[in-house]
Design an enzyme around this catalytic site. Structure first.
Site, PDB file in Angstrom:
ATOM      1  N   ALA A   1      -3.640   8.235  -3.706  1.00 41.99           N
ATOM      2  CA  ALA A   1      -2.257   7.762  -3.817  1.00 41.99           C
ATOM      3  C   ALA A   1      -2.349   6.299  -4.236  1.00 41.99           C
ATOM      4  CB  ALA A   1      -1.546   7.906  -2.484  1.00 41.99           C
ATOM      5  N   VAL A   2      -2.436   6.104  -5.529  1.00 42.76           N
ATOM      6  CA  VAL A   2      -2.663   4.757  -6.079  1.00 42.76           C
ATOM      7  C   VAL A   2      -1.347   3.977  -6.061  1.00 42.76           C
ATOM      8  CG1 VAL A   2      -3.449   3.487  -8.119  1.00 42.76           C
ATOM      9  CG2 VAL A   2      -4.432   5.739  -7.599  1.00 42.76           C
TER      10      VAL A   2
ATOM     11  N   THR B   1       0.832  -1.218   0.000  1.00 44.07           N
ATOM     12  CA  THR B   1       0.000   0.000   0.000  1.00 44.07           C
ATOM     13  C   THR B   1       0.857   1.254   0.000  1.00 44.07           C
ATOM     14  OG1 THR B   1      -1.920   1.028   1.093  1.00 44.07           O
ATOM     15  CG2 THR B   1      -0.254   0.082   2.532  1.00 44.07           C
ATOM     16  N   ASN B   2       0.210   2.404   0.010  1.00 43.41           N
ATOM     17  CA  ASN B   2       0.881   3.701  -0.044  1.00 43.41           C
ATOM     18  C   ASN B   2       0.571   4.492   1.212  1.00 43.41           C
ATOM     19  OD1 ASN B   2       2.095   3.551  -2.524  1.00 43.41           O
ATOM     20  ND2 ASN B   2       0.749   4.994  -3.534  1.00 43.41           N
ATOM     21  N   ARG B   3       1.400   5.480   1.497  1.00 39.04           N
ATOM     22  CA  ARG B   3       1.124   6.388   2.608  1.00 39.04           C
ATOM     23  C   ARG B   3       0.123   7.436   2.141  1.00 39.04           C
ATOM     24  NH1 ARG B   3       4.809   6.378   6.825  1.00 39.04           N
ATOM     25  NH2 ARG B   3       6.853   5.925   6.005  1.00 39.04           N
TER      26      ARG B   3
END
Ligand code: CTP
Ligand code: CA
Length: 224
Positions: free
Chosen positions: A99-100, A33-35
Protein backbone atom coordinates in the site's frame (compact mmCIF):
# COMPACT_ATOMS: atom_id res chain seq x y z
CA UNK A 1 12.64 -26.61 -19.00
CA UNK A 2 14.01 -27.55 -15.58
CA UNK A 3 11.17 -28.19 -13.15
CA UNK A 4 11.55 -28.50 -9.41
CA UNK A 5 10.79 -31.66 -7.51
CA UNK A 6 7.13 -32.50 -6.94
CA UNK A 7 5.41 -29.79 -4.91
CA UNK A 8 8.18 -27.25 -5.59
CA UNK A 9 7.42 -26.11 -9.13
CA UNK A 10 9.08 -22.72 -8.62
CA UNK A 11 12.59 -24.01 -7.94
CA UNK A 12 14.93 -21.92 -10.11
CA UNK A 13 12.41 -19.05 -10.42
CA UNK A 14 12.87 -15.61 -8.89
CA UNK A 15 9.95 -13.58 -7.59
CA UNK A 16 9.75 -10.07 -6.15
CA UNK A 17 6.98 -9.20 -3.67
CA UNK A 18 6.31 -5.71 -2.26
CA UNK A 19 4.30 -5.57 0.96
CA UNK A 20 3.16 -3.35 3.79
CA UNK A 21 2.70 0.41 3.77
CA UNK A 22 5.28 3.02 2.89
CA UNK A 23 6.04 5.88 5.27
CA UNK A 24 6.95 9.30 3.96
CA UNK A 25 8.83 11.56 6.37
CA UNK A 26 7.73 15.11 7.06
CA UNK A 27 10.44 15.61 9.66
CA UNK A 28 12.43 13.20 11.87
CA UNK A 29 9.39 12.40 14.04
CA UNK A 30 6.40 12.69 11.68
CA UNK A 31 5.27 10.48 8.81
CA UNK A 32 2.58 10.28 6.15
CA UNK A 33 1.59 6.65 5.76
CA UNK A 34 -1.09 4.17 4.69
CA UNK A 35 -3.15 1.57 6.50
CA UNK A 36 -1.64 -1.85 5.77
CA UNK A 37 -0.73 -4.75 8.05
CA UNK A 38 1.43 -6.43 5.40
CA UNK A 39 -0.24 -9.75 6.14
CA UNK A 40 -1.44 -10.51 2.62
CA UNK A 41 1.91 -9.71 1.02
CA UNK A 42 3.86 -11.71 3.60
CA UNK A 43 1.48 -14.67 3.11
CA UNK A 44 2.07 -14.56 -0.66
CA UNK A 45 5.85 -14.40 -0.18
CA UNK A 46 5.67 -17.38 2.21
CA UNK A 47 3.63 -19.46 -0.26
CA UNK A 48 5.92 -18.64 -3.19
CA UNK A 49 8.97 -19.65 -1.13
CA UNK A 50 7.22 -22.87 -0.08
CA UNK A 51 6.82 -23.69 -3.80
CA UNK A 52 10.58 -23.31 -4.21
CA UNK A 53 10.86 -19.75 -5.55
CA UNK A 54 13.75 -17.48 -4.65
CA UNK A 55 11.71 -14.66 -3.12
CA UNK A 56 12.80 -11.09 -2.41
CA UNK A 57 10.27 -9.42 -0.12
CA UNK A 58 10.57 -5.63 -0.11
CA UNK A 59 8.68 -4.60 3.00
CA UNK A 60 7.56 -1.27 4.36
CA UNK A 61 7.27 -0.79 8.13
CA UNK A 62 5.28 -3.75 9.52
CA UNK A 63 5.56 -5.90 12.61
CA UNK A 64 5.60 -9.35 11.08
CA UNK A 65 8.20 -12.12 11.14
CA UNK A 66 10.07 -12.88 7.92
CA UNK A 67 8.62 -16.02 6.27
CA UNK A 68 11.03 -18.96 6.12
CA UNK A 69 13.36 -18.99 3.12
CA UNK A 70 12.51 -15.43 2.06
CA UNK A 71 15.07 -12.66 1.50
CA UNK A 72 13.62 -9.56 3.15
CA UNK A 73 14.65 -5.98 2.41
CA UNK A 74 13.16 -3.39 4.78
CA UNK A 75 12.38 0.07 3.44
CA UNK A 76 10.39 3.09 4.54
CA UNK A 77 9.53 5.42 1.67
CA UNK A 78 8.09 4.72 -1.78
CA UNK A 79 11.32 5.86 -3.39
CA UNK A 80 13.28 3.40 -1.25
CA UNK A 81 10.78 0.67 -2.15
CA UNK A 82 11.23 1.39 -5.86
CA UNK A 83 15.05 1.32 -5.58
CA UNK A 84 15.02 -1.96 -3.61
CA UNK A 85 12.55 -3.50 -6.09
CA UNK A 86 14.68 -2.50 -9.08
CA UNK A 87 17.78 -3.86 -7.33
CA UNK A 88 16.05 -7.26 -7.11
CA UNK A 89 15.66 -7.48 -10.92
CA UNK A 90 15.74 -9.54 -13.05
CA UNK A 91 12.91 -11.70 -11.72
CA UNK A 92 10.43 -14.04 -13.39
CA UNK A 93 7.44 -12.50 -11.61
CA UNK A 94 6.68 -9.40 -9.54
CA UNK A 95 3.74 -9.16 -7.15
CA UNK A 96 3.06 -5.65 -5.87
CA UNK A 97 0.97 -5.92 -2.73
CA UNK A 98 2.32 -2.85 -0.94
CA UNK A 99 0.00 0.00 0.00
CA UNK A 100 2.30 2.69 -1.34
CA UNK A 101 1.68 6.26 -0.20
CA UNK A 102 0.57 8.06 -3.35
CA UNK A 103 2.04 11.35 -2.18
CA UNK A 104 4.89 12.54 0.02
CA UNK A 105 5.62 15.92 1.56
CA UNK A 106 7.67 17.83 -1.02
CA UNK A 107 10.33 18.48 1.59
CA UNK A 108 11.44 16.32 4.54
CA UNK A 109 12.75 18.68 7.20
CA UNK A 110 16.00 17.68 8.89
CA UNK A 111 14.91 18.98 12.28
CA UNK A 112 11.61 18.62 14.11
CA UNK A 113 9.06 21.26 13.15
CA UNK A 114 7.81 23.13 16.23
CA UNK A 115 4.36 24.43 17.00
CA UNK A 116 4.29 28.18 17.01
CA UNK A 117 2.32 31.34 16.58
CA UNK A 118 2.12 30.87 12.80
CA UNK A 119 -0.25 27.90 13.21
CA UNK A 120 -0.02 24.52 11.46
CA UNK A 121 2.41 24.17 8.54
CA UNK A 122 0.87 24.16 5.07
CA UNK A 123 1.94 20.86 3.52
CA UNK A 124 2.73 20.62 -0.15
CA UNK A 125 2.56 17.08 -1.49
CA UNK A 126 4.24 15.60 -4.54
CA UNK A 127 3.38 12.33 -6.25
CA UNK A 128 5.44 9.23 -5.51
CA UNK A 129 6.77 6.94 -8.24
CA UNK A 130 4.44 4.10 -9.21
CA UNK A 131 6.41 0.94 -8.52
CA UNK A 132 3.97 -1.45 -10.21
CA UNK A 133 3.69 0.65 -13.36
CA UNK A 134 7.47 1.09 -13.48
CA UNK A 135 8.08 -2.67 -13.21
CA UNK A 136 5.45 -3.34 -15.89
CA UNK A 137 7.01 -1.08 -18.51
CA UNK A 138 7.81 -3.11 -21.60
CA UNK A 139 11.60 -3.47 -21.61
CA UNK A 140 14.11 -6.33 -21.52
CA UNK A 141 14.02 -6.45 -17.70
CA UNK A 142 10.23 -6.68 -17.46
CA UNK A 143 9.23 -9.71 -15.38
CA UNK A 144 7.25 -12.23 -17.45
CA UNK A 145 4.35 -11.88 -15.04
CA UNK A 146 3.50 -8.63 -13.24
CA UNK A 147 0.70 -8.75 -10.68
CA UNK A 148 -0.88 -5.79 -8.89
CA UNK A 149 -3.48 -5.41 -6.18
CA UNK A 150 -6.40 -3.02 -6.07
CA UNK A 151 -7.98 -2.21 -2.74
CA UNK A 152 -11.23 -0.44 -3.52
CA UNK A 153 -14.22 0.84 -1.62
CA UNK A 154 -16.73 0.97 -4.51
CA UNK A 155 -17.19 -0.17 -8.13
CA UNK A 156 -14.46 -2.73 -7.44
CA UNK A 157 -14.44 -4.54 -10.78
CA UNK A 158 -14.64 -1.38 -12.85
CA UNK A 159 -11.71 0.20 -10.96
CA UNK A 160 -9.71 -3.05 -11.17
CA UNK A 161 -10.14 -3.29 -14.94
CA UNK A 162 -9.13 0.34 -15.36
CA UNK A 163 -6.05 -0.28 -13.18
CA UNK A 164 -5.05 -3.34 -15.17
CA UNK A 165 -5.00 -1.24 -18.33
CA UNK A 166 -3.42 1.85 -16.78
CA UNK A 167 -0.58 0.04 -15.00
CA UNK A 168 0.30 -2.26 -17.89
CA UNK A 169 0.35 -5.29 -15.57
CA UNK A 170 -0.90 -8.81 -16.38
CA UNK A 171 -3.20 -9.50 -13.44
CA UNK A 172 -4.94 -7.45 -10.77
CA UNK A 173 -6.11 -8.97 -7.52
CA UNK A 174 -9.03 -6.79 -6.51
CA UNK A 175 -10.63 -6.60 -3.13
CA UNK A 176 -13.36 -4.63 -1.47
CA UNK A 177 -11.84 -3.16 1.66
CA UNK A 178 -15.22 -2.14 3.04
CA UNK A 179 -15.88 -5.86 3.74
CA UNK A 180 -15.70 -6.20 7.51
CA UNK A 181 -12.54 -7.84 8.81
CA UNK A 182 -10.49 -7.50 5.61
CA UNK A 183 -8.42 -4.37 6.30
CA UNK A 184 -5.96 -5.39 9.00
CA UNK A 185 -7.90 -8.64 9.49
CA UNK A 186 -7.07 -12.27 8.79
CA UNK A 187 -9.32 -12.93 5.78
CA UNK A 188 -9.64 -11.67 2.25
CA UNK A 189 -12.29 -11.92 -0.47
CA UNK A 190 -10.70 -11.18 -3.82
CA UNK A 191 -11.22 -11.32 -7.56
CA UNK A 192 -8.49 -12.27 -10.01
CA UNK A 193 -8.85 -9.90 -12.96
CA UNK A 194 -6.90 -10.71 -16.11
CA UNK A 195 -7.06 -9.42 -19.67
CA UNK A 196 -9.36 -12.31 -20.53
CA UNK A 197 -11.71 -12.59 -17.59
CA UNK A 198 -12.59 -12.42 -13.91
CA UNK A 199 -12.57 -15.11 -11.25
CA UNK A 200 -14.22 -14.54 -7.88
CA UNK A 201 -12.44 -16.38 -5.09
CA UNK A 202 -14.34 -17.30 -1.98
CA UNK A 203 -13.62 -15.44 1.23
CA UNK A 204 -10.84 -17.23 3.05
CA UNK A 205 -7.78 -16.76 5.23
CA UNK A 206 -5.08 -14.49 3.77
CA UNK A 207 -2.74 -17.50 3.93
CA UNK A 208 -5.12 -19.44 1.66
CA UNK A 209 -5.39 -16.54 -0.78
CA UNK A 210 -1.57 -16.44 -0.78
CA UNK A 211 -1.33 -20.17 -1.46
CA UNK A 212 -3.88 -20.00 -4.28
CA UNK A 213 -2.15 -17.04 -5.92
CA UNK A 214 1.28 -18.69 -5.60
CA UNK A 215 -0.09 -21.82 -7.29
CA UNK A 216 -1.52 -19.71 -10.13
CA UNK A 217 1.78 -17.91 -10.55
CA UNK A 218 3.57 -21.27 -10.72
CA UNK A 219 1.16 -22.46 -13.43
CA UNK A 220 1.68 -19.28 -15.44
CA UNK A 221 5.48 -19.36 -15.18
CA UNK A 222 5.73 -23.01 -16.09
CA UNK A 223 3.45 -22.62 -19.12
CA UNK A 224 5.20 -19.61 -20.59
N1 CTP B 1 1.29 0.82 -6.50
C1 CTP B 1 2.66 0.98 -6.60
N2 CTP B 1 3.21 2.23 -6.46
C2 CTP B 1 2.43 3.30 -6.22
C3 CTP B 1 1.03 3.14 -6.11
C4 CTP B 1 0.49 1.89 -6.26
O1 CTP B 1 3.37 0.00 -6.83
N3 CTP B 1 2.99 4.49 -6.09
C5 CTP B 1 0.72 -0.52 -6.71
C6 CTP B 1 0.15 -1.18 -5.47
O2 CTP B 1 1.13 -1.95 -4.81
C7 CTP B 1 -0.95 -2.04 -6.07
C8 CTP B 1 -1.41 -1.26 -7.29
O3 CTP B 1 -0.33 -0.38 -7.61
O4 CTP B 1 -0.44 -3.26 -6.54
C9 CTP B 1 -2.66 -0.48 -7.13
O5 CTP B 1 -2.52 0.43 -6.07
P1 CTP B 1 -3.68 1.47 -5.83
O6 CTP B 1 -3.32 2.35 -4.68
O7 CTP B 1 -4.97 0.70 -5.74
O8 CTP B 1 -3.66 2.25 -7.20
P2 CTP B 1 -3.34 3.73 -7.60
O9 CTP B 1 -2.86 3.70 -9.00
O10 CTP B 1 -2.44 4.38 -6.60
O11 CTP B 1 -4.76 4.41 -7.63
P3 CTP B 1 -5.69 5.02 -6.45
O12 CTP B 1 -4.95 4.93 -5.13
O13 CTP B 1 -5.94 6.41 -6.88
O14 CTP B 1 -6.92 4.14 -6.46
CA1 CA C 1 -2.88 4.47 -4.36
Amino acid sequence: MLEGPAGRPLVGKKVLVTAGPTAEPLDPVRLLTNRSSGRQGFAIAASLAALGAEVTLVAGPVSLPTPPGVKRVDVESAREMLAASQAALPVDAAVCVAAVADWRPDEAFGVKLKKGKDGPPQLRLVENPDILATLAVDNPQRPRLVVGFAAETNDVLEHARAKLARKGCDWIIANDVTEPGVMGGSENAVMLVTKTGVERWEREAKESVGAKLAARIAEALIQS
